[in-house]
Design a protein around this motif. Sequence first.
Motif, mmCIF file in Angstrom:
data_model
loop_
_atom_site.group_PDB
_atom_site.id
_atom_site.type_symbol
_atom_site.label_atom_id
_atom_site.label_comp_id
_atom_site.label_asym_id
_atom_site.label_seq_id
_atom_site.Cartn_x
_atom_site.Cartn_y
_atom_site.Cartn_z
ATOM 1 N N ASP A 71 0.816 -1.211 0.000
ATOM 2 C CA ASP A 71 0.000 0.000 0.000
ATOM 3 C C ASP A 71 0.850 1.262 0.000
ATOM 4 O OD1 ASP A 71 -2.589 -1.207 -0.020
ATOM 5 O OD2 ASP A 71 -2.282 -1.763 2.063
ATOM 6 N N ASP A 72 2.041 1.170 -0.534
ATOM 7 C CA ASP A 72 2.973 2.304 -0.560
ATOM 8 C C ASP A 72 3.764 2.253 -1.866
ATOM 9 O OD1 ASP A 72 4.469 4.485 0.114
ATOM 10 O OD2 ASP A 72 5.616 3.503 1.701
ATOM 11 N N PRO A 73 3.206 2.823 -2.946
ATOM 12 C CA PRO A 73 3.840 2.712 -4.270
ATOM 13 C C PRO A 73 5.242 3.318 -4.307
ATOM 14 C CG PRO A 73 1.608 3.605 -4.427
ATOM 15 C CD PRO A 73 1.962 3.594 -2.984
ATOM 16 N N ILE A 74 6.045 2.825 -5.248
ATOM 17 C CA ILE A 74 7.412 3.296 -5.439
ATOM 18 C C ILE A 74 7.537 3.862 -6.849
ATOM 19 C CG2 ILE A 74 9.847 2.627 -5.483
ATOM 20 C CD1 ILE A 74 9.098 0.280 -3.636
ATOM 21 N N ALA A 75 7.965 5.111 -6.946
ATOM 22 C CA ALA A 75 8.148 5.737 -8.247
ATOM 23 C C ALA A 75 9.237 5.012 -9.030
ATOM 24 C CB ALA A 75 8.513 7.207 -8.071
ATOM 25 N N GLY A 76 8.942 4.705 -10.289
ATOM 26 C CA GLY A 76 9.906 3.999 -11.126
ATOM 27 C C GLY A 76 9.817 2.494 -11.026
ATOM 28 N N GLN A 77 8.917 1.982 -10.185
ATOM 29 C CA GLN A 77 8.724 0.537 -10.042
ATOM 30 C C GLN A 77 7.257 0.200 -10.260
ATOM 31 O OE1 GLN A 77 10.707 -1.484 -6.706
ATOM 32 N NE2 GLN A 77 8.756 -2.455 -6.219
ATOM 33 N N TYR A 130 0.656 -0.431 -13.106
ATOM 34 C CA TYR A 130 1.073 0.879 -13.614
ATOM 35 C C TYR A 130 2.328 1.302 -12.877
ATOM 36 C CZ TYR A 130 1.125 5.889 -14.577
ATOM 37 O OH TYR A 130 1.511 7.150 -14.968
ATOM 38 N N THR A 131 3.212 2.022 -13.584
ATOM 39 C CA THR A 131 4.447 2.519 -12.990
ATOM 40 C C THR A 131 4.368 4.040 -12.880
ATOM 41 O OG1 THR A 131 5.739 0.700 -13.941
ATOM 42 C CG2 THR A 131 6.955 2.654 -13.189
ATOM 43 N N PHE A 132 4.375 4.530 -11.655
ATOM 44 C CA PHE A 132 4.347 5.974 -11.455
ATOM 45 C C PHE A 132 5.697 6.561 -11.863
ATOM 46 C CE2 PHE A 132 1.136 4.500 -8.404
ATOM 47 C CZ PHE A 132 0.065 5.306 -8.774
ATOM 48 N N PRO A 133 5.688 7.635 -12.648
ATOM 49 C CA PRO A 133 6.954 8.158 -13.174
ATOM 50 C C PRO A 133 7.802 8.902 -12.148
ATOM 51 C CG PRO A 133 5.118 9.536 -13.893
ATOM 52 C CD PRO A 133 4.518 8.357 -13.188
ATOM 53 N N ARG A 134 7.176 9.488 -11.125
ATOM 54 C CA ARG A 134 7.930 10.312 -10.169
ATOM 55 C C ARG A 134 7.146 10.421 -8.859
ATOM 56 N NH1 ARG A 134 5.421 13.364 -13.896
ATOM 57 N NH2 ARG A 134 3.913 14.924 -13.129
ATOM 58 N N ARG A 165 8.068 7.212 -2.190
ATOM 59 C CA ARG A 165 9.301 6.437 -2.282
ATOM 60 C C ARG A 165 9.803 6.368 -3.714
ATOM 61 N NH1 ARG A 165 9.061 0.749 0.467
ATOM 62 N NH2 ARG A 165 7.113 0.513 -0.710
ATOM 63 N N THR A 166 11.113 6.206 -3.857
ATOM 64 C CA THR A 166 11.720 5.991 -5.167
ATOM 65 C C THR A 166 12.557 4.721 -5.105
ATOM 66 O OG1 THR A 166 13.671 7.325 -4.610
ATOM 67 C CG2 THR A 166 11.819 8.472 -5.649
ATOM 68 N N VAL A 167 12.913 4.210 -6.264
ATOM 69 C CA VAL A 167 13.689 2.968 -6.324
ATOM 70 C C VAL A 167 15.034 3.150 -5.629
ATOM 71 C CG1 VAL A 167 14.810 1.310 -7.861
ATOM 72 C CG2 VAL A 167 12.572 2.232 -8.450
ATOM 73 N N GLU A 168 15.645 4.346 -5.749
ATOM 74 C CA GLU A 168 16.983 4.581 -5.213
ATOM 75 C C GLU A 168 17.029 4.486 -3.689
ATOM 76 O OE1 GLU A 168 15.490 6.419 -7.433
ATOM 77 O OE2 GLU A 168 16.671 6.012 -9.237
ATOM 78 N N THR A 170 14.725 3.010 -1.664
ATOM 79 C CA THR A 170 13.890 1.958 -1.088
ATOM 80 C C THR A 170 14.687 1.015 -0.192
ATOM 81 O OG1 THR A 170 12.360 1.997 -2.957
ATOM 82 C CG2 THR A 170 12.382 0.007 -1.598
ATOM 83 N N THR A 171 15.928 0.663 -0.619
ATOM 84 C CA THR A 171 16.728 -0.297 0.143
ATOM 85 C C THR A 171 17.064 0.227 1.532
ATOM 86 O OG1 THR A 171 17.714 -1.122 -1.901
ATOM 87 C CG2 THR A 171 18.839 -1.651 0.163
ATOM 88 N N SER A 172 17.557 1.467 1.601
ATOM 89 C CA SER A 172 17.909 2.038 2.905
ATOM 90 C C SER A 172 16.679 2.262 3.758
ATOM 91 C CB SER A 172 18.654 3.367 2.711
ATOM 92 O OG SER A 172 17.851 4.291 1.985
ATOM 93 N N GLU A 173 15.569 2.651 3.143
ATOM 94 C CA GLU A 173 14.334 2.885 3.886
ATOM 95 C C GLU A 173 13.789 1.586 4.471
ATOM 96 O OE1 GLU A 173 11.506 4.864 1.511
ATOM 97 O OE2 GLU A 173 12.466 6.826 1.645
ATOM 98 N N ASN A 174 13.938 0.497 3.713
ATOM 99 C CA ASN A 174 13.446 -0.793 4.206
ATOM 100 C C ASN A 174 14.186 -1.206 5.481
ATOM 101 O OD1 ASN A 174 11.563 -1.108 2.205
ATOM 102 N ND2 ASN A 174 12.859 -2.387 0.899
ATOM 103 N N THR A 175 15.517 -0.938 5.515
ATOM 104 C CA THR A 175 16.294 -1.301 6.705
ATOM 105 C C THR A 175 15.857 -0.498 7.918
ATOM 106 O OG1 THR A 175 18.192 -1.826 5.303
ATOM 107 C CG2 THR A 175 18.616 -1.481 7.642
ATOM 108 N N SER A 176 15.749 0.832 7.748
ATOM 109 C CA SER A 176 15.370 1.686 8.878
ATOM 110 C C SER A 176 13.921 1.490 9.271
ATOM 111 C CB SER A 176 15.614 3.163 8.525
ATOM 112 O OG SER A 176 14.844 3.544 7.396
#
Length: 214
Positions: A71-77, A130-134, A165-168, A170-176
Amino acid sequence: MQKSKFKRQKYNSKVKSEECHRERVSGSTFAFLLAFLTFNFLLLSFPNPVSAHVLKSDGSVGAVIHIDPEDDPIAGQETGFYFEFKDKQNKFKAENCDCTFSVMAGGEEIFTQPLFQDNSPSLSNASVSYTFPRRDVYQVTVKGKPQTSNTFQPFTLTWDIRVERTVENTTSENTSSGWNTWIITHIPHIVGGILASSFFLWVVMRKRPKKTEK
């Protein structure tokens, strides 16, 4: 005379002892109730995180939107949308619906397609990708109208979707966010354990006999 005086002193000592005992019991009961109520209050104040599935309705027809991922889309994914329809009149049929899915940003339609793309439409395949552009705030709209008359009423359902969120990142955000989620989830248990331990130590200290001065 001395015997009577001794009896009175013994009686007074017994009464005083009983009063002290009642005070200790009353104090222990109060402390226990306070700890119990505080623990339950905190438990209700910090519920476990849940998915925010929002129901939108137009007349008798409504739908709950489910978004993947989390329930939290990621821009570019790619984001998956799943719709769970509800009809108070039980007239809505996927095979009889001319349904469209569209995305708007800044008042402009940037994407649209049929909601049911399968040759055999059913409520189980009411899904779109659908992929959100930004990062932005988007409006997702599902419009439906019956292909035959005297069935369900036309409807328009719109949800505001915030993409942060953006693809760049996402990894660090997932950890925190995983650590933060653990802390939020276990705060009631941590506080409850501290309160229970404090209450236990308080009871033990109250029961310890006081040293009498000689």
